[in-house]
Design an enzyme around this catalytic site. Sequence first.
Site, PDB file in Angstrom:
ATOM      1  N   HIS A 148       0.726  -1.314  -0.007  1.00 48.28           N
ATOM      2  CA  HIS A 148      -0.037  -0.166  -0.049  1.00 48.28           C
ATOM      3  C   HIS A 148       1.071   1.364  -0.011  1.00 48.28           C
ATOM      4  O   HIS A 148       1.974   1.044   0.450  1.00 48.28           O
ATOM      5  CB  HIS A 148      -0.918   0.181   1.119  1.00 48.28           C
ATOM      6  CG  HIS A 148      -2.053  -0.840   1.098  1.00 48.28           C
ATOM      7  ND1 HIS A 148      -2.086  -1.989   1.328  1.00 48.28           N
ATOM      8  CD2 HIS A 148      -3.321  -0.697   0.620  1.00 48.28           C
ATOM      9  CE1 HIS A 148      -3.302  -2.659   1.172  1.00 48.28           C
ATOM     10  NE2 HIS A 148      -3.912  -1.680   0.762  1.00 48.28           N
ATOM     11  N   LYS A 152      -0.226   4.892   4.616  1.00 42.60           N
ATOM     12  CA  LYS A 152      -1.383   3.918   5.269  1.00 42.60           C
ATOM     13  C   LYS A 152      -0.780   3.714   6.769  1.00 42.60           C
ATOM     14  O   LYS A 152       0.141   3.293   6.773  1.00 42.60           O
ATOM     15  CB  LYS A 152      -1.566   2.674   4.397  1.00 42.60           C
ATOM     16  CG  LYS A 152      -2.408   1.651   5.172  1.00 42.60           C
ATOM     17  CD  LYS A 152      -2.897   0.488   4.147  1.00 42.60           C
ATOM     18  CE  LYS A 152      -3.841  -0.485   4.664  1.00 42.60           C
ATOM     19  NZ  LYS A 152      -5.133  -0.107   5.144  1.00 42.60           N
TER      20      LYS A 152
HETATM   21  P1  NAP Z   1      -7.534   9.740   4.960  1.00 35.95           P
HETATM   22  O1  NAP Z   1      -7.343  10.237   3.439  1.00 35.95           O
HETATM   23  O2  NAP Z   1      -6.724   9.919   5.984  1.00 35.95           O
HETATM   24  O3  NAP Z   1      -9.179  10.026   5.214  1.00 35.95           O
HETATM   25  C1  NAP Z   1      -9.579  10.275   6.573  1.00 35.95           C
HETATM   26  C2  NAP Z   1     -10.338  11.353   6.687  1.00 35.95           C
HETATM   27  O4  NAP Z   1     -11.081  11.435   7.998  1.00 35.95           O
HETATM   28  C3  NAP Z   1      -9.484  12.434   6.795  1.00 35.95           C
HETATM   29  O5  NAP Z   1     -10.027  13.604   5.812  1.00 35.95           O
HETATM   30  C4  NAP Z   1      -9.383  13.054   8.145  1.00 35.95           C
HETATM   31  O6  NAP Z   1      -9.358  14.446   8.652  1.00 35.95           O
HETATM   32  C5  NAP Z   1     -11.041  12.373   8.601  1.00 35.95           C
HETATM   33  N1  NAP Z   1     -11.185  12.438  10.017  1.00 35.95           N
HETATM   34  C6  NAP Z   1     -10.532  12.066  10.884  1.00 35.95           C
HETATM   35  N2  NAP Z   1     -10.935  12.282  12.074  1.00 35.95           N
HETATM   36  C7  NAP Z   1     -12.608  12.617  11.836  1.00 35.95           C
HETATM   37  C8  NAP Z   1     -13.486  12.825  12.539  1.00 35.95           C
HETATM   38  N3  NAP Z   1     -13.305  12.746  14.263  1.00 35.95           N
HETATM   39  N4  NAP Z   1     -14.746  12.966  12.010  1.00 35.95           N
HETATM   40  C9  NAP Z   1     -14.756  13.015  10.587  1.00 35.95           C
HETATM   41  N5  NAP Z   1     -13.763  12.888   9.744  1.00 35.95           N
HETATM   42  C10 NAP Z   1     -12.446  12.481  10.465  1.00 35.95           C
HETATM   43  O7  NAP Z   1      -7.586   8.062   4.724  1.00 35.95           O
HETATM   44  P2  NAP Z   1      -8.159   7.199   3.512  1.00 35.95           P
HETATM   45  O8  NAP Z   1      -7.036   6.745   2.804  1.00 35.95           O
HETATM   46  O9  NAP Z   1      -9.133   7.622   2.914  1.00 35.95           O
HETATM   47  O10 NAP Z   1      -8.437   5.773   4.527  1.00 35.95           O
HETATM   48  C11 NAP Z   1      -9.329   5.966   5.656  1.00 35.95           C
HETATM   49  C12 NAP Z   1      -9.690   4.670   6.226  1.00 35.95           C
HETATM   50  O11 NAP Z   1     -10.414   3.481   5.216  1.00 35.95           O
HETATM   51  C13 NAP Z   1      -8.203   3.818   6.551  1.00 35.95           C
HETATM   52  O12 NAP Z   1      -8.545   2.999   7.573  1.00 35.95           O
HETATM   53  C14 NAP Z   1      -8.218   2.732   5.107  1.00 35.95           C
HETATM   54  O13 NAP Z   1      -7.499   1.734   5.732  1.00 35.95           O
HETATM   55  C15 NAP Z   1      -9.434   2.414   5.024  1.00 35.95           C
HETATM   56  N6  NAP Z   1      -9.623   2.159   3.746  1.00 35.95           N
HETATM   57  C16 NAP Z   1     -10.717   1.044   3.476  1.00 35.95           C
HETATM   58  C17 NAP Z   1     -11.208   0.406   2.143  1.00 35.95           C
HETATM   59  C18 NAP Z   1     -12.216  -0.638   2.115  1.00 35.95           C
HETATM   60  O14 NAP Z   1     -12.625  -1.006   0.886  1.00 35.95           O
HETATM   61  N7  NAP Z   1     -12.775  -0.786   3.362  1.00 35.95           N
HETATM   62  C19 NAP Z   1     -10.471   0.928   1.079  1.00 35.95           C
HETATM   63  C20 NAP Z   1      -9.474   2.157   1.240  1.00 35.95           C
HETATM   64  C21 NAP Z   1      -9.271   2.766   2.574  1.00 35.95           C
HETATM   65  P3  NAP Z   1      -8.006  14.908   9.155  1.00 35.95           P
HETATM   66  O15 NAP Z   1      -7.211  14.902   7.683  1.00 35.95           O
HETATM   67  O16 NAP Z   1      -8.229  15.950   9.672  1.00 35.95           O
HETATM   68  O17 NAP Z   1      -7.340  13.797   9.844  1.00 35.95           O
END
Ligand code: NAP
Length: 262
Positions: A148, A152
Amino acid sequence: MPRVLVVGAMGRMGERVRVAISEAPKLELGAALEAPGHPAVGKPIAKGIEISDDPKAALSQCEVAIDFTTPEATLQVMRAAADAGVAYVCGTTGFSDAQRAEIGDLAARIPIVHAPNFSVSVNILSWLIREAARKLGSGYDAELVEIHHSDKRDAPSGTALHLAEAVAAGRGQKLADHLVLERAGDIGVRPEDAIGIQTLRAGDIAGEHTVLFVGQGERLELTHRASTRDHFARGAVRTADWLTGRDPGLYPIERVFGLETD
Ligand code: NAP
């Protein structure tokens, strides 16, 4: 039309989920939530919708939430969703056992799907792995490699653990008894039933998982490579459509995609 709350709306996945909702015929964006202090809070994101940092107010506008954030943020918003009676699609990974148990408790009050991977093809891969492990039987060593992007946070990926569970399920074993996450130094002979996961982090790779079944003089490799995040987002939106209006419970992603076996 059911209205969707996107939790973590400005994140890598949140942005793709908003696009997938705009292309979905049966759902619409109802509200968008970000972390308190995020620079986008208060800014318009769609017609009549501003980015909020108030979970209760955002949930009051919606029937279902889609969340890709962090375990702590997810649980905070999911508790409020349980109070508000809003269905929950959770894509966040990296939960502890205690946090997973809390999601199970909240599912007594609202319908929830919590999946480490919302891609249809990854879930088909998981099904194939379970069947391969079942049919190959003993004599084939199982190893997984996941790669990844360098931002991550959790390792190994939730998907890698889910695929390792599929190997263990196909063999009729408990993953915890056979999982190997680290190898260094004099590690001795490989235990016959070990299920190893190796984690790589580099660049901007959206996600790559390979499962190897290695026998004597042959090996079977099953690989999924993601080049964008859109298929995760589309799968999550399809799940939100499926989940809205259902009874409380923790539904497996396999049921959403019609992949349940025994
Ligand atoms: P990311 O780019 O860091 O996005 C997370 C977002 O959530 C950021 O904008 C963050 O804001 C926000 N956030 C943090 N605390 C919050 C709160 N209390 N209320 C509302 N929003 C909040 O991460 P990502 O790459 O999108 O991945 C997020 C998660 O999804 C990870 O755990 C990843 O492993 C998972 N994922 C799962 C799949 C699936 O198919 N299940 C696929 C891809 C990713 P800040 O920037 O201010 O912290």
